[in-house]
Enzyme design. Structure first.
Site, PDB file in Angstrom:
ATOM      1  N   ASN A   1      17.903   4.670 103.367  1.00 60.93           N
ATOM      2  CA  ASN A   1      18.853   5.506 102.648  1.00 60.93           C
ATOM      3  C   ASN A   1      20.046   4.659 102.211  1.00 60.93           C
ATOM      4  O   ASN A   1      20.996   4.475 102.955  1.00 60.93           O
ATOM      5  CB  ASN A   1      19.304   6.673 103.538  1.00 60.93           C
ATOM      6  CG  ASN A   1      20.076   7.719 102.747  1.00 60.93           C
ATOM      7  OD1 ASN A   1      20.309   7.551 101.546  1.00 60.93           O
ATOM      8  ND2 ASN A   1      20.466   8.795 103.408  1.00 60.93           N
TER       9      ASN A   1
ATOM     10  N   ASN B   1      23.268  10.882  97.221  1.00 63.76           N
ATOM     11  CA  ASN B   1      22.213  11.522  96.428  1.00 63.76           C
ATOM     12  C   ASN B   1      21.224  12.307  97.294  1.00 63.76           C
ATOM     13  O   ASN B   1      20.199  12.776  96.807  1.00 63.76           O
ATOM     14  CB  ASN B   1      21.476  10.494  95.552  1.00 63.76           C
ATOM     15  CG  ASN B   1      20.730   9.444  96.379  1.00 63.76           C
ATOM     16  OD1 ASN B   1      20.480   9.644  97.566  1.00 63.76           O
ATOM     17  ND2 ASN B   1      20.377   8.338  95.751  1.00 63.76           N
ATOM     18  N   ASP B   2      21.532  12.440  98.573  1.00 54.45           N
ATOM     19  CA  ASP B   2      20.603  13.174  99.451  1.00 54.45           C
ATOM     20  C   ASP B   2      20.486  14.632  98.999  1.00 54.45           C
ATOM     21  O   ASP B   2      19.405  15.216  98.998  1.00 54.45           O
ATOM     22  CB  ASP B   2      21.065  13.121 100.913  1.00 54.45           C
ATOM     23  CG  ASP B   2      20.985  11.711 101.489  1.00 54.45           C
ATOM     24  OD1 ASP B   2      20.609  10.788 100.740  1.00 54.45           O
ATOM     25  OD2 ASP B   2      21.315  11.542 102.676  1.00 54.45           O
TER      26      ASP B   2
ATOM     27  N   GLY C   1      16.042  11.283 102.760  1.00 54.88           N
ATOM     28  CA  GLY C   1      17.166  10.652 102.056  1.00 54.88           C
ATOM     29  C   GLY C   1      16.955   9.223 101.594  1.00 54.88           C
ATOM     30  O   GLY C   1      17.830   8.636 100.951  1.00 54.88           O
TER      31      GLY C   1
ATOM     32  N   ASP D   1      15.904   6.088  99.338  1.00 52.92           N
ATOM     33  CA  ASP D   1      16.057   6.045  97.883  1.00 52.92           C
ATOM     34  C   ASP D   1      15.912   4.640  97.317  1.00 52.92           C
ATOM     35  O   ASP D   1      15.682   3.674  98.050  1.00 52.92           O
ATOM     36  CB  ASP D   1      17.415   6.654  97.494  1.00 52.92           C
ATOM     37  CG  ASP D   1      18.549   6.083  98.339  1.00 52.92           C
ATOM     38  OD1 ASP D   1      18.480   4.892  98.688  1.00 52.92           O
ATOM     39  OD2 ASP D   1      19.490   6.836  98.664  1.00 52.92           O
TER      40      ASP D   1
ATOM     41  N   ASP E   1      -3.423   7.286  91.004  1.00 55.37           N
ATOM     42  CA  ASP E   1      -3.773   8.216  92.075  1.00 55.37           C
ATOM     43  C   ASP E   1      -5.097   8.927  91.777  1.00 55.37           C
ATOM     44  O   ASP E   1      -5.474   9.080  90.619  1.00 55.37           O
ATOM     45  CB  ASP E   1      -2.630   9.246  92.161  1.00 55.37           C
ATOM     46  CG  ASP E   1      -2.772  10.180  93.339  1.00 55.37           C
ATOM     47  OD1 ASP E   1      -2.895   9.688  94.471  1.00 55.37           O
ATOM     48  OD2 ASP E   1      -2.751  11.411  93.120  1.00 55.37           O
TER      49      ASP E   1
ATOM     50  N   GLU F   1      -7.406   4.604  92.854  1.00 55.26           N
ATOM     51  CA  GLU F   1      -7.676   5.076  94.213  1.00 55.26           C
ATOM     52  C   GLU F   1      -8.957   5.898  94.241  1.00 55.26           C
ATOM     53  O   GLU F   1      -8.947   7.077  93.899  1.00 55.26           O
ATOM     54  CB  GLU F   1      -6.508   5.947  94.723  1.00 55.26           C
ATOM     55  CG  GLU F   1      -6.741   6.483  96.114  1.00 55.26           C
ATOM     56  CD  GLU F   1      -6.070   7.839  96.368  1.00 55.26           C
ATOM     57  OE1 GLU F   1      -5.819   8.156  97.538  1.00 55.26           O
ATOM     58  OE2 GLU F   1      -5.803   8.597  95.410  1.00 55.26           O
TER      59      GLU F   1
HETATM   60 CA    CA Z   1      19.798   8.947  99.641  1.00 54.90          CA
END
Ligand code: CA
Length: 612
Positions: free
Chosen positions: A134, A139-140, A159, A161, A326, A355
């Site tokens: 984090n 920005n959480d 959180g 980032d 994906d 994948e």
């Molecule tokens: Ca964050």
């Protein structure tokens, strides 16, 4: 005065009826692309009948679909176009101008088209961004994003980032990492479990809880300065159910529709099965992954075009050196070929890994470009994932010895390489974000863990490594994905343990981390280990021996999965030894004498010898 007010009210009412162009995707492109004709998707109110024009872009056509709120504008970007904003003007059927939007044209970076994709010389580090570090607590919680932070909940957002990943570049460099694959960081504005990133609600923007597009670019640029490339995790099979498209589909067939929620049967072999029923095949490709992930219908040409342009846009914008796609086999099969070909037409030396999570090598190798197939399908996919080797290695190390060595599982797994066109462009991995941590899979047996790591770092293929495996992260007693994707210690302020500095790690964790660092640097500088030929011998009495060779560099690996030491007679390995009489242990740097025709391997020991 009264009259004037009525006039204003009327004007507003007319305005409310008017067509409004609001958004264009992509909002930027580059000059001199192979794909110099772009189909822009314009969104707004009641705009499907509008006609676009431009004085600087060559507009070819404007088309609507079923929804009145989308317009698709095909325009060519002239080679001599000017850098900067270009205006598209929209007129209604009466020829009246009703709006304008701009598209920014940029210059391509030097060497963009000829960029080299990731290869077997790379050491790829896979990160679940919410769980790594984090770097920006501000920005959480972001206004407008449905899910806020909850570090107490294992399935919640913690959180982590992009700022945290940027801060960790020195750590990656120290560990010998040359490539980062982040689980998706694009917007996932879903109510719950949004941290995993695979339920996208915006394919052109980074989720604000991870940062911004500019920050993603900053990461890519700063990583490149350290010789670290970025592999982007992309999803063409599905979106998140709260993607704005879902409340206003451009057309009914934009997603695969069912009378009621119908899940894919995950029966990948149904694609190949000559006896397969249509109903089963259809359910495999058109069934949804889960209710919150609507299944996109790539047979819709405009959607296919949108997805292809989106992928190319990110490669060019970030300067990527790879894409990980994906749920590879789930989208429309022709689309997969078209998508891959378009990207490789743009970037011929690029690399893309799909994948395909199966343990049957015939199903995996089918997708690798250049592999002989039983049908007339052309796949352009350069790299595939070796799920078989992952499970074979675990079985080999955990299994019981029977009439033959358990380690034979590993040998047999690699023997399937006759089915692949390019064995070094197969991604190998001890574990990933969707399976138990390898330390758990090996029942927290440190000796086995070390042996597994040594085998992964010295066998053929392109190595991908999941964050935290270097410090023995585990998920004892649970398969909960949230636990598998636990927070990397030291990534949060106040963490008691810090894996970046080593503070609070156990002696064994420190040993593990140092061992991975050593192996990574060893593999990086050894062409034999990272791209050489493989010659291996059938394991006997749980001893597996192989050679990796590149020009004059010849490396012998001996893995002894026994609780006691072994004296190995070298006569059987003469094809690999090529008359070598001495070796250097590449971990301890000790000299080893091979002239007596035997070698000692300690209990649960794996030797990596440069033999001469
Ligand atoms: Ca964050």
């Amino acid at each position: 005065m009264k009259k004037l007010l009525i006039g204003l009210v009327l004007a507003c009412a007319i305005n409310a009826q008017a067509q409004v162009v609001e958004k264009i995707e992509p909002a930027s492109w580059w000059i001199g692309m192979e794909m110099n004709t772009v189909e822009f998707m314009v969104h707004g109110k009641d705009i499907s009948q509008l006609v676009a024009e431009s004085t600087t872009l060559e507009v070819i056509k404007s088309e609507g679909l079923e929804s009145p709120n989308y317009l698709f504008v095909t325009a060519r970007v002239p080679v001599d176009a000017k850098v900067g904003d270009h205006t598209l003007v929209f007129r209604n059927t009466k020829g009246k101008k009703v709006g304008r939007l701009s598209v920014a044209l940029g210059l391509r970076a030097d060497g963009s088209a000829s960029r080299k994709g990731f290869s077997s010389a790379d050491f790829i580090y896979l990160i679940t961004p919410d769980r790594f570090r984090n770097g920006d607590a501000s920005n959480d919680q972001v206004k407008g994003m449905l899910e806020g932070p909850n570090r107490e909940f294992i399935g919640g957002r913690h959180g982590g980032d992009l700022a945290g990943i940027i801060e960790s570049l020195d750590y990656f460099e120290k560990m010998g990492i040359s490539s980062l694959w982040l689980n998706p960081v694009l917007e996932n504005n879903m109510e719950t479990y949004s941290y995993h990133g695979y339920a996208m609600t915006d394919l052109y923007n980074v989720d604000p809880r991870y940062g911004t597009n500019e920050q993603y670019k900053e990461l890519a640029d700063k990583a490149k300065e350290k010789g670290i490339g970025i592999i982007m995790d992309q999803v063409a099979n599905h979106i998140g159910s709260l993607h704005p498209w879902m409340s206003d589909l451009p057309s009914e067939d934009w997603v695969n529709q069912w009378p009621e929620f119908t899940q894919t049967n995950h029966m990948k072999v149904s694609r190949f099965d000559p006896h397969a029923a249509e109903v089963d095949r259809k359910q495999f490709t058109d069934g949804w992954f889960v209710e919150t992930m609507p299944d996109l219908n790539q047979r819709n040409e405009k959607l296919a075009r949108y997805l292809i342009q989106n992928s190319i846009w990110w490669v060019e914008y970030l300067g990527l050196h790879g894409i990980r796609m994906d749920t590879w086999s789930y989208p429309d099969k022709q689309f997969l070929a078209d998508w891959t070909k378009a990207i490789l037409d743009e970037y011929p030396n690029f690399n893309i890994v799909g994948e395909e999570w199966v343990s049957d090598p015939s199903l995996i190798s089918y997708w690798q470009a250049g592999t002989n197939k039983m049908d007339d399908y052309t796949s352009y996919l350069p790299s595939v994932m070796d799920f078989l080797l992952q499970s074979a290695l675990i079985e080999g190390l955990n299994g019981e010895s029977g009439w033959r060595s358990s380690m034979t599982k590993i040998y047999e797994s690699l023997a399937n390489d006759y089915m692949y066109s390019d064995v070094n462009n197969i991604m190998i991995f001890p574990d990933n974000h969707d399976m138990s941590r390898i330390y758990t899979q090996l029942n927290e047996d440190f000796d086995k863990w070390k042996m597994a790591m040594t085998l992964f770092f010295t066998t053929r293929g392109t190595l991908q490594f999941y964050y935290g495996t270097e410090i023995l992260m585990s998920n004892p007693g649970t398969e909960d994905h949230g636990v598998i994707r636990s927070d990397f210690p030291g990534g949060w302020e106040g963490d008691a343990v810090n894996a970046f500095t080593g503070e609070g790690l156990t002696a064994q964790q420190k040993e593990a981390q140092e061992y991975i660092r050593t192996l990574a640097h060893l593999r990086k500088k050894s062409c034999a280990l990272n791209s050489g030929e493989l010659l291996h011998f059938i394991p006997q009495e749980e001893v597996y021996v192989y050679f990796r060779t590149f020009e004059q560099e010849n490396i012998m690996v001996l893995a002894n999965r026994n609780k006691e030491g072994k004296t190995i007679d070298l006569a059987r390995f003469s094809q690999g030894l090529k008359g070598a009489t001495s070796g250097e242990n590449l971990i301890t740097e000790e000299k080893v004498d091979l002239s007596r025709g035997t070698i000692e391997v300690g209990p649960m020991e794996t030797l990596i010898l440069w033999v001469k």
